[in-house]
Design an enzyme around this catalytic site. Structure first.
Site, PDB file in Angstrom:
ATOM      1  N   ASP A 124       0.793  -1.222   0.000  1.00  0.00           N
ATOM      2  CA  ASP A 124       0.000   0.000   0.000  1.00  0.00           C
ATOM      3  C   ASP A 124       0.834   1.286   0.000  1.00  0.00           C
ATOM      4  O   ASP A 124       0.318   2.351  -0.306  1.00  0.00           O
ATOM      5  CB  ASP A 124      -0.944   0.019   1.212  1.00  0.00           C
ATOM      6  N   HIS A 125       2.121   1.198   0.328  1.00  0.00           N
ATOM      7  CA  HIS A 125       2.921   2.403   0.546  1.00  0.00           C
ATOM      8  C   HIS A 125       3.674   2.899  -0.690  1.00  0.00           C
ATOM      9  O   HIS A 125       4.113   4.043  -0.707  1.00  0.00           O
ATOM     10  CB  HIS A 125       3.952   2.152   1.660  1.00  0.00           C
ATOM     11  N   ASP A 189       3.388  -0.780  11.386  1.00  0.00           N
ATOM     12  CA  ASP A 189       2.919   0.536  10.998  1.00  0.00           C
ATOM     13  C   ASP A 189       2.285   1.155  12.233  1.00  0.00           C
ATOM     14  O   ASP A 189       1.569   0.479  12.976  1.00  0.00           O
ATOM     15  CB  ASP A 189       1.902   0.445   9.860  1.00  0.00           C
ATOM     16  N   ARG A 471      -2.078  12.625  10.204  1.00  0.00           N
ATOM     17  CA  ARG A 471      -0.769  13.187  10.550  1.00  0.00           C
ATOM     18  C   ARG A 471      -0.484  14.345   9.614  1.00  0.00           C
ATOM     19  O   ARG A 471      -0.776  14.271   8.420  1.00  0.00           O
ATOM     20  CB  ARG A 471       0.289  12.071  10.406  1.00  0.00           C
ATOM     21  N   SER A 666       5.681   7.734  12.837  1.00  0.00           N
ATOM     22  CA  SER A 666       5.692   6.430  12.189  1.00  0.00           C
ATOM     23  C   SER A 666       6.470   5.393  12.989  1.00  0.00           C
ATOM     24  O   SER A 666       7.368   5.714  13.772  1.00  0.00           O
ATOM     25  CB  SER A 666       6.310   6.568  10.796  1.00  0.00           C
ATOM     26  N   ARG A 668       8.491   3.377  11.590  1.00  0.00           N
ATOM     27  CA  ARG A 668       9.582   2.958  10.707  1.00  0.00           C
ATOM     28  C   ARG A 668      10.885   2.734  11.481  1.00  0.00           C
ATOM     29  O   ARG A 668      11.433   3.622  12.114  1.00  0.00           O
ATOM     30  CB  ARG A 668       9.783   3.970   9.576  1.00  0.00           C
TER      31      ARG A 668
END
Length: 776
Positions: A124-125, A189, A471, A666, A668
């Site tokens: 999806d990213h 995520d 965000r 995030s 990440r």
């Protein structure tokens, strides 16, 4: 057990049926989308809850029931909110494609043959919004072919389900297929808490945490505090579920939920749809919460029934007492919101906790010099792309069209999943939104995460956008630091896009139709769920084969997108001496500042290449500039990654100094991998965001906090810092920092940490992955 496959589905221990019989005919397309034995045994959950309740001798909150119901050792685990570390057994793992690359590379490095729990990858990213859904998806498949092939083959090799590009956003797919009351799921995520709208404990983590669970190792989480949000009254008119979390964000701020689960309860809960609850839980990530959750109720049952999971709903009914809080349970903090009095809100710019009633934003914007013209309105994203969201937005668009109006602002629509896209297309919502001026984008994250090839303004041009996202950090959506991004509900975005200005209050203000007549928009309306069944659309799920011995996973040594990992070096047994300060960061430093997304997403599987964005968005306190720091060896100024590489090549480890809530945003883990890869060993700040602190520990870094926050001011950009006491590194025992200044003076400061014994072993081994391999 719930076995989401053609495996037996064991309900409540004694009742058995095959999953194919548990779903209606319309949902059979979705059956191929489930991979083997995602299981939770409500009977086992019930037993564990009772063990813990008797031990603690008190009523339990809902979040405690589900968390403690997943303890590896409920009889022996020490439990103290906010203090002890819990060893948990989550039911499943989900990963989006940008973080899955590094997670799968780490899993490959572990040497394990197959994942131990049901796991899925969701593409999806990596789809950039440029023209429209069909064209953008086609281009993404071409540009990202190497990465998609790696994820598909790695998934097949190691038993991981693979949702192809175009399937939709990870959190919407989870809500439609994998979340259910009482499940514990971790996802790579930060908006994984979306599943709390279906009574699940869904927690965002870094890839290394996911690897632990995929490897069958108990997962560690500091025992969360519990913040109760009591809802009274009823939602009505222009007020939406999004306004609940916008209001809560204004109350708690971006760090007020750190270390806590936010648990919604009270009579007002029943006026919120299941997908509305998911919206609220999703954006709970913006207050730093571990996760958010709602109690099981009839709205969740209706959603489960509509998405082909009636048998799960029936069993949840039987075990409902385990899926709601105990009467008399206590929260660490309680916030009360009367939904009948709650007004529509809009938060921003530049931070998601700057809350304003919509009725006041025009005046506030004028006072602060924020651009009033709305350039672009963007609806959708993982936060607000449900059938209800799209229906309510379409109801406003239809009113404008009936009066001969279209949007004054550019307008984009992001469906959350292929199922949502197909259903709103069938039911006419998409066409209405196109007719009013909207562009329907791909079923993907798109502009919400910076995947937006924006052309209407130049970089540096001051402008305003309004979104239904979660965000709005500086530069996040379009890489333009001058873009003032505001987050609000899809309904308010649509209204402001039609009016074209922040000064428009749809509750009181008038528009002028094509015939010159003034009119007010009626409050939005829309069905919670479609009257007919959902249209599943195209089947985009790849099931892992039972026998994967013939599957090859290739990573080219010349690839610029993917790179196999080399283990980080072990601790040498000595104190860390004379580390130069790479950068002293001023103010807010999110994971977007540490490891930017947008165009950098294409390097998420290549650690060396992605490291070229290390801290390029952070503000240097020395000169108020970004990506411009002084090299202490040469005296020259350079980019942060360049200076870090120079120090590493010269045999120097280094330290970063930061402010409050460092690493918010995030999940990440690249924001932790990159400093480790480029020679960093220590991050010293006033406070950390939860996920980032854990990610740093996982990679063998030392995340430390000032015992006295005023010590931040003692450190100068050209200092050298030694970390002493590592020979006796132990839980609860602070370390010392010797700060040597350029003028020959020095300060000794106390540095706190939150390491437990297992995490100290990660540091000794060089990383959690190294430690895992030592124990094999």
């Amino acid at each position: 057990w719930f076995a989401f496959n053609n495996c037996p589905l064991v309900l409540g221990g004694a009742r058995r049926l095959h999953v194919s019989a548990a779903f209606n005919a319309k949902a059979k397309v979705a059956m191929s989308r489930f991979e083997p034995s995602s299981s939770i045994n409500y009977e086992e959950l019930h037993e564990k809850i009772n063990i813990v309740r008797k031990r603690l001798n008190r009523p339990l909150t809902l979040s405690e029931k589900i968390v403690y119901g997943h303890l590896d050792d409920p009889a022996g685990q020490e439990i103290a909110r906010g203090r002890t570390y819990l060893r948990l057994r989550p039911d499943r793992v989900a990963m989006q494609d940008a973080t899955a690359q590094m997670a799968m590379l780490q899993f490959i490095s572990s040497g394990l043959p197959r994942v131990a729990v049901p796991t899925t990858i969701h593409c999806d990213h990596l789809i950039e919004a440029q023209i429209g859904g069909v064209e953008d998806l086609k281009r993404a498949k071409e540009v990202n072919q190497e990465v998609y092939n790696f994820l598909a083959t790695a998934g097949a090799k190691y038993g991981v389900g693979f949702w192809k590009p175009g399937s939709g956003i990870i959190h919407q797919i989870i809500l439609e297929n994998y979340a259910y009351p009482g499940v514990m799921l971790i996802g790579t995520d930060s908006h994984t808490p979306n599943g709390g709208g279906l009574g699940s404990v869904c927690i965002g983590v870094g890839g290394a945490d996911a690897v632990d669970v995929m490897a069958g190792i108990p997962w560690e989480l500091k025992c969360p505090n519990v913040i109760g949000v009591k809802l009274t009254g009823r939602l009505s008119g222009w007020t939406s579920p999004k306004d609940v979390i916008l209001k809560v964000a204004g109350i708690l701020t971006v760090k007020g939920g750190t270390g806590a689960i936010v648990e919604y309860h009270g009579p007002g809960v029943d006026s919120v749809s299941c997908t509305g609850m998911a919206t609220i839980c999703n954006m709970g990530a913006e207050i730093g919460a571990t996760t958010s959750i709602f109690p099981y109720n009839h709205r969740m049952k209706t959603y489960l029934n509509k998405t082909g999971r009636a048998d799960i709903a029936a069993l949840a009914d039987e075990y409902k007492e385990d899926l709601v809080p105990d009467p008399g349970c206590e929260y660490d903090q309680v916030i009360e919101i009367n939904l009948s009095e709650l007004k529509p809100h809009i938060n921003g710019p530049f931070t998601p906790d700057l809350a304003h009633p919509v009725s006041e934003i025009g005046a506030v914007a004028e006072k602060n010099g924020w651009p009033l013209e709305v350039k672009v309105g963007l609806i959708g994203s993982c936060t607000n792309s449900s059938y209800e969201d799209m229906g309510r937005a379409a109801s406003l668009a239809k009113q404008a069209l009936d009066r001969g109006l279209k949007c004054k602002a550019a307008f984009t629509v992001t469906p959350g999943s292929e199922q949502i896209r197909a259903t709103i297309e069938r039911d006419g919502f998409s066409q209405i939104l196109r007719d009013v001026g909207g562009v329907v984008l791909a079923n993907a994250c798109g502009p919400c995460i910076g995947q937006w090839d924006r052309k209407d303004v130049k970089k540096g041009e001051k402008n305003t956008i309004v979104t239904s996202y979660n965000r709005n950090f500086t530069s996040r959506n379009d890489a333009n630091p001058a873009t003032h991004a505001f987050v609000t509900s899809p309904e308010i975005v649509t209204a402001l896009a039609i009016a074209g200005t922040l000064k428009f209050n749809p509750e009181t203000d008038y528009l002028v139709g094509a015939n010159g007549e003034r009119f007010k928009l009626e409050p939005p309306n829309g069905d919670e769920l479609p009257a007919r069944e959902f249209d599943p659309g195209q089947d985009t799920y790849q099931h892992p084969p039972a026998d994967s011995t013939s599957v090859r996973v290739d990573v080219s040594p010349t690839s610029t997108r993917l790179q196999l990992l080399e283990p980080f070096d072990k601790w040498n047994g000595k104190d860390l001496e004379d580390l130069p300060v790479l950068i002293k960061v001023k103010g807010k430093c999110t994971t977007d500042h540490i490891s930017a997304a947008g165009p950098w997403l294409k390097f998420r599987g290549h650690l060396d290449n992605i490291s070229n964005n290390l801290l390029i968005g952070a503000v240097n306190v020395d000169n108020n500039a970004v990506n411009k720091i002084k090299n202490q060896l040469t005296g020259e100024y350079g980019g942060v990654p360049d200076v870090a590489r120079h120090y590493k090549a010269s045999g120097l480890s280094w330290v970063v100094v930061g402010d409050d809530n460092y690493g918010e945003g995030s999940s990440r883990e690249h924001a932790a991998l990159e400093p480790r890869h480029l020679g960093g060993r220590v991050i010293i700040v006033k406070s950390f965001a939860r996920i980032h602190e854990t990610n740093l520990k996982k990679q063998g870094m030392l995340p430390l906090t000032f015992a006295d926050p005023a010590d931040y001011d003692r450190i100068r950009p050209d200092d050298k810092i030694s970390i002493t006491g590592l020979a006796n590194f132990s839980p609860g025992k602070p370390l010392k920092g010797v700060v040597k200044h350029g003028d020959g003076s020095q300060d000794i400061i106390t540095l706190n940490h939150t390491f437990n014994d297992n995490q100290i072993e990660w540091f000794h081994a060089g990383s959690a992955l190294n430690r895992m391999k030592e124990l094999q």
